[in-house]
Design an enzyme around this catalytic site. Sequence first.
Site, PDB file in Angstrom:
ATOM      1  N   ASN A   1      56.379   0.242 -40.986  1.00 47.97           N
ATOM      2  CA  ASN A   1      55.137   0.506 -40.263  1.00 47.97           C
ATOM      3  C   ASN A   1      54.086   1.042 -41.241  1.00 47.97           C
ATOM      4  OD1 ASN A   1      53.117   1.276 -38.528  1.00 47.97           O
ATOM      5  ND2 ASN A   1      54.407   2.524 -37.197  1.00 47.97           N
TER       6      ASN A   1
ATOM      7  N   HIS B   1      53.832   3.418 -29.108  1.00 45.71           N
ATOM      8  CA  HIS B   1      54.209   4.324 -30.204  1.00 45.71           C
ATOM      9  C   HIS B   1      53.715   5.730 -29.857  1.00 45.71           C
ATOM     10  CE1 HIS B   1      54.449   6.128 -34.192  1.00 45.71           C
ATOM     11  NE2 HIS B   1      55.262   5.139 -34.514  1.00 45.71           N
TER      12      HIS B   1
ATOM     13  N   GLY C   1      61.456   9.884 -40.038  1.00 46.95           N
ATOM     14  CA  GLY C   1      61.950  10.530 -41.248  1.00 46.95           C
ATOM     15  C   GLY C   1      62.966   9.723 -42.048  1.00 46.95           C
TER      16      GLY C   1
ATOM     17  N   ALA D   1      58.060   4.442 -42.317  1.00 51.96           N
ATOM     18  CA  ALA D   1      56.623   4.391 -42.614  1.00 51.96           C
ATOM     19  C   ALA D   1      56.335   5.189 -43.876  1.00 51.96           C
ATOM     20  CB  ALA D   1      55.812   4.912 -41.434  1.00 51.96           C
ATOM     21  N   SER D   2      56.299   6.513 -43.765  1.00 55.77           N
ATOM     22  CA  SER D   2      55.833   7.341 -44.885  1.00 55.77           C
ATOM     23  C   SER D   2      56.684   7.188 -46.145  1.00 55.77           C
ATOM     24  CB  SER D   2      55.779   8.816 -44.467  1.00 55.77           C
ATOM     25  OG  SER D   2      56.990   9.230 -43.900  1.00 55.77           O
TER      26      SER D   2
ATOM     27  N   GLU E   1      62.362   7.293 -31.539  1.00 59.93           N
ATOM     28  CA  GLU E   1      62.035   8.252 -32.608  1.00 59.93           C
ATOM     29  C   GLU E   1      61.482   9.540 -32.007  1.00 59.93           C
ATOM     30  OE1 GLU E   1      59.692   6.153 -35.482  1.00 59.93           O
ATOM     31  OE2 GLU E   1      57.957   6.094 -34.176  1.00 59.93           O
TER      32      GLU E   1
ATOM     33  N   ILE F   1      58.807  12.661 -37.167  1.00 53.92           N
ATOM     34  CA  ILE F   1      58.040  11.609 -37.845  1.00 53.92           C
ATOM     35  C   ILE F   1      57.370  12.172 -39.094  1.00 53.92           C
ATOM     36  CG2 ILE F   1      55.999  10.104 -37.628  1.00 53.92           C
ATOM     37  CD1 ILE F   1      56.785   9.617 -34.718  1.00 53.92           C
TER      38      ILE F   1
ATOM     39  N   LYS G   1      51.095   1.877 -40.452  1.00 53.62           N
ATOM     40  CA  LYS G   1      50.188   2.801 -39.754  1.00 53.62           C
ATOM     41  C   LYS G   1      48.743   2.562 -40.217  1.00 53.62           C
ATOM     42  CE  LYS G   1      53.855   5.914 -38.536  1.00 53.62           C
ATOM     43  NZ  LYS G   1      54.256   7.229 -38.050  1.00 53.62           N
TER      44      LYS G   1
END
Length: 220
Positions: A5, A89, A174, A195-196, A137, A142, A7
Amino acid sequence: MILLNFKTYKETYGNKAIELAKIVKKVADKTGIRMIVVASALDAARISKETGVEVWLQNVDEYSGGRATGWTSMDQARALGIKGSLLNHSEHGKPKGTILKIIKGKPDDFEICLCIGSLGQIEKWGAQAGADYIMFEPPSLIASKDKSIATEEPKMIMHVVEKAPGTKIVAGAGIKSKSDVEICLKMGAVGVVSASDFVLSADPEKELMELVEGFTGIIH
Ligand code: G3P
């Protein structure tokens, strides 16, 4: 299955999205694991066209087209080669009635991944919503730098799988290591979303390859 993702991290703006998506395509081709770039609606069609990677939207709306200024049309997305979308989401919530309407009206060739953050919602209506996937999630985990759903709430994944037997489950929040992926799959998820860890990494290909290692012997 791994969803990446993007984002609206500035690390994915413009050509940076293309570079990240090329990495996803390269690793997907090399490993045979289904990988999906979950892109901003501003970039989705371009990413799909220029890289050939599977692309989904981060959100889709209930209007198919015509007089629907500012909404994201599923029909338009399909016409541009987009194969699916996240829905609800935790960073883009929708009313339950709207979610059910979108899922009911979707064609078979456009996959919807319903995002839910609590077991109660899965029990009350999520499991019966008819989504192709449920992404589970816990919002509090997150983008965590030192925790994940796998380290903090592994049994929740198992409970979600039990409560939604007809729907494939993807786990997120995470996710950053081989061990995170292994635990999610062991608890019954068919894949993970990141994502991150991927987008913000100095070496995204290395991070993605580490997640791939968690699939050893299990390809979804
Ligand atoms: O959609 C997945 C996302 O919310 C997970 O974010 O940064 O915890 O991998 P992150």
